[in-house]
Design a protein around this motif. Structure first.
Motif, PDB file in Angstrom:
ATOM      1  N   SER A   1      23.067   8.017  31.075  1.00  0.00           N
ATOM      2  CA  SER A   1      21.846   7.764  31.854  1.00  0.00           C
ATOM      3  C   SER A   1      21.802   8.547  33.160  1.00  0.00           C
ATOM      4  N   GLU A   2      22.954   9.012  33.615  1.00  0.00           N
ATOM      5  CA  GLU A   2      23.004   9.757  34.872  1.00  0.00           C
ATOM      6  C   GLU A   2      23.165  11.266  34.647  1.00  0.00           C
ATOM      7  N   ARG A   3      23.044  11.696  33.402  1.00  0.00           N
ATOM      8  CA  ARG A   3      23.134  13.118  33.096  1.00  0.00           C
ATOM      9  C   ARG A   3      21.743  13.678  32.796  1.00  0.00           C
ATOM     10  N   ASP A   4      21.579  14.950  33.065  1.00  0.00           N
ATOM     11  CA  ASP A   4      20.266  15.592  32.947  1.00  0.00           C
ATOM     12  C   ASP A   4      20.149  16.321  31.613  1.00  0.00           C
ATOM     13  N   PHE A   5      19.777  15.577  30.563  1.00  0.00           N
ATOM     14  CA  PHE A   5      19.613  16.192  29.251  1.00  0.00           C
ATOM     15  C   PHE A   5      18.588  15.406  28.431  1.00  0.00           C
TER      16      PHE A   5
END
Length: 366
Positions: A79-83
């Motif tokens: 949830s905290e990664r940009d994908f």
């Protein structure tokens, strides 16, 4: 082979992933550049999906680091990664319309309804599904469902798009059409993309670079053309495309005695000395077949033992007439096959062009 360099958008260093005693990834290092389309390619169990899931944070690596846009994301939850991610199974919500599926991530971000509607319309237009917005997934074809999943993955404008075998559930014609659409879309929006596939043709057609994996290792990282034309190992040569492997022995003059004939080999073969057992690799389409000897050094006579008709080309199985029974394949266009009156038992001449002959230590192919 680590395929690393400066200025990468995604930097993976020394990744190892263990499941109990099983090692799925072994010290993997890799750079992916901004806007690049990279394919992870390999057979089942090679580690490609595990590597994708580590990048997404779905299976945190045992050892190693991952940096995205200069930020250490090694331990961050998904949830905290940009994908954005697209799975083989599409994973659409069956009770939501196409428009609601695409806008789901935006609703979760509490975006204003007018902005959501505008973004959804933009994305559905991008994947040519604006007229399907009020339908439910079950009312769509497999190709349409996959385009909805793609639009949903792109809705939040992620910096990284992850595709986990996105086309494998589709039939062949739809798969070919959709792979063209995905590549064109990726180029249009410029999103950095990683796709997992076991389909060599898919990787060759879509990727800027291919990462060939085997048993948790990276075997080769290169452009589709180089991976096909200059495989660094027998595994890569055999996995991508069709190839001939012929056992031989290095001679004192730097040539190879194989299948009862002497074969010239291009490239740097200084690692081998006279008497070394080697295996040569040559693609069937690179074998030159003529009706009679053309006077070039290295050409030799063969007997046709079998012919396979494969539509636009014929695959010809041949054996050197003065050889030891070791045969190999040559691919001929339908037109060339007609001109040669190709048939079983026919005697022809072949040349293995040195530029297309690659040499490996014999143990590498076992």
């Amino acid at each position: 082979m680590d395929g690393t360099g400066g200025g990468a958008y995604l930097r993976i260093r020394h990744l190892t992933k263990k499941f109990g005693d099983f090692v799925a990834l072994r010290d993997v290092s890799l750079d992916v550049h901004e806007g690049e389309f990279v394919c992870f390619l390999g057979p089942s169990g090679c580690g490609k999906t595990t590597l994708l899931r580590a990048i997404a944070g779905l299976d945190i690596q045992t050892v190693g680091t991952i940096h995205q846009a200069g930020v250490d994301i090694s331990s961050l939850p998904p949830s905290e990664r940009d994908f954005g991610i697209v799975f083989q199974s599409y994973a659409l919500f069956p009770n939501l319309t196409v428009a609601r599926n695409v806008g789901y991530g935006l609703e979760s971000q509490k975006m204003a309804r007018a902005e959501i509607d505008k973004r959804v319309s933009e994305l559905l237009g991008l994947v040519d599904l604006d007229d399907q917005r009020d339908k439910y997934p079950a009312q769509l074809s497999g190709g349409q469902q996959q385009r909805v999943a793609l639009a949903r993955a792109l809705a939040t404008s992620p910096g990284l798009l992850l595709l986990d075998e996105p086309l494998s559930a589709l039939d062949a014609k739809v798969r070919v059409h959709l792979r063209q659409e995905i590549k064109q879309l990726q180029e249009k929006i410029g999103v950095t993309t990683i796709m997992v596939t076991h389909d060599q043709e898919e990787a060759l057609a879509m990727a800027d670079r291919i990462v060939v994996m085997n048993q948790g290792f990276i075997e080769q990282i290169s452009t589709p053309n180089d991976v096909y034309a200059k495989p660094v190992s027998p595994f890569v040569a055999e996995f991508i495309g069709t190839t001939n492997f012929i056992d031989g022995v290095m001679t004192a003059d730097g040539r190879i005695s194989a299948a009862g004939v002497t074969i010239e080999a291009g490239g740097d073969n200084t690692a081998f000395t006279a008497g070394d057992k080697v295996t040569i690799c040559v693609r069937p389409e690179d074998v030159l077949v003529t009706e009679t000897a053309d006077g070039r050094n290295g050409s030799f006579e063969v007997t046709v033992s079998d012919v396979e008709f494969l539509g636009s080309f014929h695959r010809c199985h041949v054996t050197p007439t003065r050889g030891n029974g070791t045969g190999f394949m040559a691919d001929l266009s339908a037109n060339h096959a007609r001109n040669l009156r190709l048939e079983e038992g026919r005697t022809l001449n072949v040349l293995l062009p040195p530029a297309f002959v690659r040499v490996y230590a014999s143990g590498e192919t076992e």
